[in-house]
Motif scaffolding. Structure first.
Motif, PDB file in Angstrom:
ATOM      1  N   THR A  76     -78.295   0.154 -26.758  1.00 38.40           N
ATOM      2  CA  THR A  76     -77.597  -0.536 -26.911  1.00 38.40           C
ATOM      3  C   THR A  76     -76.635  -0.439 -26.192  1.00 38.40           C
ATOM      4  OG1 THR A  76     -77.143   0.621 -28.899  1.00 38.40           O
ATOM      5  CG2 THR A  76     -78.402  -0.668 -29.368  1.00 38.40           C
ATOM      6  N   GLU A  98     -72.195  -1.569 -25.626  1.00 36.83           N
ATOM      7  CA  GLU A  98     -70.916  -1.900 -27.220  1.00 36.83           C
ATOM      8  C   GLU A  98     -70.059  -1.409 -26.133  1.00 36.83           C
ATOM      9  OE1 GLU A  98     -70.019  -0.170 -30.717  1.00 36.83           O
ATOM     10  OE2 GLU A  98     -72.019   0.485 -30.515  1.00 36.83           O
ATOM     11  N   THR A 117     -74.883  -5.287 -26.496  1.00 34.52           N
ATOM     12  CA  THR A 117     -76.200  -5.843 -26.156  1.00 34.52           C
ATOM     13  C   THR A 117     -76.952  -5.072 -25.999  1.00 34.52           C
ATOM     14  OG1 THR A 117     -76.927  -7.501 -24.544  1.00 34.52           O
ATOM     15  CG2 THR A 117     -75.321  -5.863 -24.254  1.00 34.52           C
ATOM     16  N   GLN A 149     -73.963  -4.043 -17.801  1.00 35.15           N
ATOM     17  CA  GLN A 149     -73.347  -4.040 -18.609  1.00 35.15           C
ATOM     18  C   GLN A 149     -71.937  -4.191 -18.659  1.00 35.15           C
ATOM     19  OE1 GLN A 149     -73.525  -6.495 -20.206  1.00 35.15           O
ATOM     20  NE2 GLN A 149     -72.068  -6.297 -22.239  1.00 35.15           N
TER      21      GLN A 149
END
Length: 740
Positions: free
Chosen positions: A115, A117, A259, A270
């Motif tokens: 993940t 974030e 995400t 990201q």
């Protein structure tokens, strides 16, 4: 960078980070910007990774938060609130992924989702719910104990008072923060009322949550993002992403930018997207956090002392600035190392005014690396140059580059001194060493003072009332001399005139002198690891000192082993010199054979007891030949040994307690792994053994209790058989430790 320079930086880092922690976490009045605080912690960790022997027992890497402020009740966290390790580059994140895979034994092409974030720049908060009701809120504190701020947390709109569909017990963790618009409005109100304004939203959020009057907190526009959990009575999900979605479903705000990523490349992409939108988010972030998504793998990866192995914070880069180099000073440290320090025209970098920067060593100034290859395209650094300074984790910032177009016409190459600026002794540079060192030893006042400062430092003897300033005072006073550590413990037994002279000095008095003598007396009893570290032996940092202490257990055993290993250490140095000659020349086969015979002849004269002591010493996990030679060399120097013996005669050195773990069948035992492990990685096996109280060694010796041998076991298995040491395979090891 030299070990000496690293040790000096680490000592300074502790002082700065301790002050910054208290200012940031306890006083809500930071003395550093958030970026610079994170940079300092990154630098500390980087130095400890590069020089593991120098890690201090009071290392900031092993601490979370800061002590609690007065006025709040204490809350002991059911599970520690950990911090995160940091990365600053793409290479750091790629290495993080590789490290996770190595630990788990996963190939590079195996699926491993993460993940990603935003890392909110706020105040960590833990919320405990029982039967759906909020019963307690606590700050992170020092990670183990936080402050009870339940009444204040109840005033935050985005913290639910009751949950629906949550486990019976649920401890939610997240970040209290303040949005930019709310922060601007708050500061406007504060200014209008003639009250103190806040430096940034993070400080405003922390100060608002930690008000003794909940009404003040209620008037402040605070918000909360949930991103983790502590104690739970039932699992939230099987994955990190699923657990965050579950927290959202039961009533918490979670960051919408969280995400899933399938690779480091997607993680970096990201990061770039979030960084590009950073200014438009409406709240402060200082990086992106990546976490292994599979919670089962998270459990396998486990934790270091204060950080999880399964997560990392990818921090945004530090700031840079250009300024003029006004001078280069040479400082002499306790090992005699000559360290160049740049004196700069003051410049603000990342919110902090900088006037000094490290220049590492003479090669760095000259524009070359230790092996002679150019750095900065070969541009040297001269007094008068304009230089680029950055603070990507340095307590004393670094110089990144130089602008030759702005170089004064009269600037000349810097001539690095070949003699000590403190005592005039020759400063030599040994083969393979990047640092030039004064050979004056005890006659060099800089070395003597630095060694004494080190001796009384927090990780060493830590004598109340006897710090660096007092050491300088005693060192220069002819009537109250402290020239070596043993002198500290005879201070109270000096003649009455000497004691009276001390009592009459400015800053002292009868009461303070009495307290000082009492503090010194209390430190006569010292643990073995602290004593070893306090000696200030080159290459023997806090980790190495702890490893040596745990292995030998007593001072007498350590001294006996070091003395016995003397002939072998000399043989090792002689053999190394011969090998260096061989590498430096294009030798014929006959000449190489001759050198091999010479090396063998050197070792042939070494008594068996010395060989055994050397093997035992260098076989300690984390202790290699470099540390062993440093120990032996120090103890063999007559003046240094006499000083150590005088000190030891004044002390009660406590025997180390064996490592223990409740219910562990291997607690206190020394184990060695060899061959290929098929059901866990070597790192995983070592971490498991140490968690159970075992000591993991790198080689087999008479002190070894157990050898775990996988396929391909060679000389270690033969040595264990020769010594009659119990040997089992990996299945036997797993059966032995079971669920312990």
């Amino acid at each position: 960078m030299s070990a000496h320079a690293a040790a000096e930086e680490l000592a300074t880092l502790i002082r700065l980070l301790d002050r910054a922690n208290r200012a940031y976490h306890t006083e809500d009045d930071p003395v550093l910007t958030d970026s610079d605080y994170d940079s300092l912690k990154r630098r500390n960790l980087a130095l400890e990774e590069a020089f593991p022997d120098l890690k201090r027992p009071d290392s900031p890497s092993d601490q979370v938060g800061a002590p609690l402020a007065a006025g709040f009740g204490k809350v002991t966290h059911a599970q520690r609130m950990m911090s995160l390790s940091n990365g600053f580059s793409t290479a750091d994140i790629v290495e993080f992924d590789r490290g996770v895979r190595r630990y788990l034994g996963l190939p590079e092409d195996a699926p491993l989702p993460y993940t990603a974030e935003p890392k909110i720049d706020g105040l960590s908060l833990s919320l405990r719910y029982e039967d759906g009701a909020l019963v307690q809120a606590a700050t992170r504190g020092d990670g183990a104990v936080g402050e009870n701020v339940t009444a204040n947390a109840r005033t935050i709109d985005t913290i639910p008072q009751r949950l629906t569909g949550a486990p019976k017990v649920l401890e939610v963790r997240g970040e209290v923060y303040m949005r930019h618009a709310d922060f601007a409005a708050l500061n406007a109100r504060q200014a209008e009322a003639g009250a103190k304004t806040f430096a940034n939203p993070r400080n405003a959020a922390a100060g608002s949550l930690r008000q003794l009057d909940p009404a003040i907190s209620a008037a402040r526009p605070l918000a909360f993002f949930a991103y983790a959990w502590g104690e739970v009575s039932a699992p939230l999900a099987d994955t990190q992403f699923g657990a965050i979605a579950r927290l959202n479903a039961v009533g918490f705000d979670v960051n919408p930018l969280t995400t899933l990523c399938e690779s480091p490349a997607q993680m970096i992409a990201q990061y770039d997207r979030i960084a590009a939108d950073r200014a438009t988010l409406g709240y402060d972030i200082d990086g992106v956090v990546y976490k292994v998504d599979d919670l089962g793998l998270q459990r396998r990866l486990g934790f270091r002392s204060t950080t999880p192995r399964w997560a990392i914070a990818h921090k945004f880069p530090a700031e840079r600035a250009w300024t003029r180099l006004d001078g280069i000073d040479i400082q002499v440290g306790r090992t005699g190392a000559l360290s160049p320090v740049a004196r700069l025209s003051p410049v603000t970098v990342g919110g902090v005014v900088v006037s000094n920067a490290t220049l590492h060593n003479e090669d760095y100034i000259a524009g070359r690396s230790g092996d002679g290859t150019p750095i900065r395209d070969g541009r040297d650094i001269r007094v008068g140059d304009w230089v680029e300074v950055y603070r990507a984790g340095d307590v004393i910032p670094k110089i990144r580059d130089v602008d030759p177009s702005r170089r004064p016409t009269d600037a000349v190459p810097f001539a690095f001194p070949t003699h000590c600026p403190e005592c005039g002794s020759e400063a030599v540079r040994e083969d393979g060493d990047s640092v030039r060192r004064c050979i004056g030893g005890l006659i060099c006042p800089a070395q003597a003072v630095e060694k004494l400062r080190h001796f009384v430092s927090r990780a060493a003897f830590d004598i109340e009332g006897l710090g660096a300033k007092q050491i300088e005072y005693f060192f220069v006073d002819a009537h109250l001399p402290i020239r070596e550590p043993a002198d500290i413990f005879t201070l109270a037994t000096r003649d009455r005139d000497t004691v009276a002279r001390l009592e009459n000095r400015e800053g002292f008095g009868k009461t303070s002198v009495k307290n000082l003598f009492q503090a010194i007396e209390e430190k006569r009893k010292i643990t073995l690891n602290r004593l070893i570290f306090a000696l200030g032996i080159r290459h023997v940092g806090e980790v190495a000192a702890a490893d040596l202490a745990q292995h030998f257990m007593t001072w007498d055993a350590l001294v006996a082993a070091v003395d016995a290993a003397g002939p072998a250490a000399q043989a090792h140095l002689a053999a190394d010199a011969a090998e260096a000659d061989e590498r430096a020349a294009a030798l014929t086969d006959g000449r190489r054979a001759s050198l091999k015979r010479a090396r063998d002849a050197v070792w042939a004269d070494v008594p068996e007891v010395a060989r055994a002591a050397w093997a035992d010493l260098t076989g300690i996990e984390g202790i290699g030949a470099t540390v062993a030679v440093a120990l032996v060399t120090t103890f063999q120097q007559k003046a240094e040994r006499a000083s150590i013996d005088r000190l030891a005669s004044q002390l009660q050195v406590q025997e180390m307690a064996p490592r223990a773990a409740s219910g562990s069948p291997v607690a206190g035992k020394t184990v060695v792994f060899t061959g290929t492990l098929e059901k866990m990685t070597r790192a995983e096996a070592k971490a498991r053994a140490e968690a159970l109280g075992a000591k993991v060694a790198g080689s087999v010796s008479a002190r070894t209790d157990l050898l775990i041998a996988g396929p391909g076991a060679g000389s270690k298995a033969d040595k264990a058989a020769e010594l009659g040491i119990e040997t089992i395979d990996e299945d036997g090891w797993l059966a032995m430790i079971g669920d312990a």
